[in-house]
Enzyme design. Structure first.
Site, PDB file in Angstrom:
ATOM      1  N   GLY A   1       0.789  -1.228   0.000  1.00  0.00           N
ATOM      2  CA  GLY A   1       0.000   0.000   0.000  1.00  0.00           C
ATOM      3  C   GLY A   1       0.819   1.274   0.000  1.00  0.00           C
ATOM      4  O   GLY A   1       0.262   2.363   0.210  1.00  0.00           O
TER       5      GLY A   1
ATOM      6  N   CYS B   1     -18.346   3.167 -24.679  1.00  0.00           N
ATOM      7  CA  CYS B   1     -19.707   3.684 -24.594  1.00  0.00           C
ATOM      8  C   CYS B   1     -20.125   3.839 -23.133  1.00  0.00           C
ATOM      9  O   CYS B   1     -20.944   3.086 -22.617  1.00  0.00           O
ATOM     10  CB  CYS B   1     -20.649   2.752 -25.335  1.00  0.00           C
ATOM     11  SG  CYS B   1     -20.185   2.601 -27.049  1.00  0.00           S
TER      12      CYS B   1
END
Ligand code: PLP
Length: 411
Positions: free
Chosen positions: A229, A341
């Site tokens: 992380g 799209c």
């Protein structure tokens, strides 16, 4: 514009766009950096490359060559590592819902450590190991109640995470009991992973302190794995801490806490994924149409959320340039939109760039982590090629998917 002395126009001609480009030297330097600095005289250390950030055969080969350990989260990742003969004893296997097939594959192939997420998993693992007559070392993923993301971290009683068990809970106690009574599963320690893109080392310190308090309850020297992380630079809003500092602070914290609590551990492990590959990665696109709406100007690129879903998924920010126009005045405020799209298929919004023409190349930076590995065939887009560059040379690592490959599994 060049990366590792390889010209981007040349790469576009040779491989087409969109194209994932990785600076191989940068990846190796990042691995070397962690390997060099993450050391202690008080306990063993391990650096696991968290391969979900970017998983292709070539990165497993490089990790293998460097002597890194590996973090895998699925049968697919294990299988890819296996395909380049990665030493399974150096792999930690993660996941909150591992299947019978995955566990069996891991155990049969001599996986080093299984990071057990929950009670049911441990019961299943125990029975699989009994069937195979194999012993397996495990560490338990604990929810330490520290959760961190980018600039904030919170120490909470966040008890409902889908990951891990609470130390001392009924499930936890049953898990330890299984380990104590089993000939097959051997408890070795704890794992915690508190979030991603973290800049505040206090968060890791808080998690590490928790793990050490837990370790105090055991006579054996345990393995503590504090996950990954570590933050990277996407834009100038991010100020990551260099890995030598990260390493130094974590090691020092661990040594001090152990001394304070008067205990020893066998090993401290970390699992950097993003911080190994993110900044080494670039994505190259070709600009197609441009368009002005009443309030916006768009540059359309030949990729989008299919090769980089992070902006759509969590509003991730990126920097970019028009190749060859890096030094031209940035007098257009534009939005870089993909070709999918989806109205949300915007890679970068309201960003200052020079005027671009159709056919210009656009490059986005720091796309090496969770880009390719989260890519999709939405709209039946073809997965782009991946090329590594180093020292004036380019090397194809994964070729562009073909139309036939796109439909080959369909009946
Ligand atoms: C995702 C993950 C990592 C790596 O995280 P990065 O942000 O890429 O460094 C490490 N360990 C575990 C358990 C993870 O889930």
């Amino acid at each position: 514009m060049k990366i590792q002395n390889v010209d981007l126009m040349y790469l576009k001609k040779k491989y087409g766009t969109p194209l994932y480009i990785y600076d191989e030297k940068h990846i190796k330097d990042n691995m070397d950096g962690f390997l060099k600095y993450f050391h202690s005289s008080k306990f063993k250390t391990e650096i696991l490359y968290a391969s979900k950030a970017f998983s292709v055969k070539e990165i497993y080969r490089i990790a293998k060559e460097k002597g890194m350990n590996l973090d895998c989260v699925s049968l697919g990742e294990l299988y890819t590592a296996k395909s380049v003969d990665f030493d399974f004893s150096k792999i930690y296997f993660h996941g909150n819902n591992k299947s019978y097939e995955e566990i069996e594959y891991a155990v049969k192939n001599g996986i080093g450590i299984i990071v057990v997420d929950n009670l049911m998993e441990l019961e299943l693992l125990d029975s699989i190991c009994a069937k195979l007559n194999k012993t397996q070392e495990i560490i338990i993923r604990v929810n330490v109640g520290v959760s961190a993301h980018t600039h904030k971290f919170i120490v909470t009683a966040h008890v409902d995470s889908k990951f891990g068990v609470l130390y001392g809970s009924d499930d936890y106690k049953k898990m330890i009991e299984i380990c104590n009574n089993s000939k097959f599963v051997k408890f070795k320690g704890f794992h915690s992973h508190i979030g991603s893109q973290i800049f505040d080392l206090e968060a890791f310190r808080a998690a590490l302190v928790k793990l050490i308090t837990y370790a105090k309850d055991y006579k054996e020297k345990l393995i503590l794995n504090i996950g990954g992380g570590f933050g990277v630079h996407y834009t100038n809003e991010d100020s990551p801490i260099p890995f030598n500092k990260v390493s130094e602070i974590l090691i020092k914290t661990c040594e001090e806490e152990l001394a304070k609590e008067n205990i020893e551990i066998e090993k401290l492990a970390i699992e950097p994924g993003r911080s190994i590959v993110a900044e080494a990665g670039y994505t190259l696109y070709t600009i197609g149409f441009t368009k002005k709406t009443p309030n916006k100007e768009y540059y359309f690129i030949d990729g989008g959320m299919t090769d980089n879903i992070r902006p759509a998924l969590y509003q991730a920010k990126y920097d970019c340039d028009i190749v060859g126009k890096e030094n031209e005045p940035r007098n257009h405020k534009v939005t870089i939109a993909g070709k999918c799209c989806e109205s949300g298929d915007l890679i970068i919004e309201d960003y200052n760039l020079p005027e671009a023409k159709t056919g210009d190349l656009l490059i986005t930076y720091t796309t090496g982590a969770y880009g390719y590995s989260m890519s999709s065939n939405y709209n039946k887009a073809l997965t782009p090629a991946v090329v590594f560059v180093e020292d004036g040379k380019d090397k194809l690592v994964s070729r562009r998917q073909t139309l036939d490959e796109l439909i080959e599994r369909e009946i």
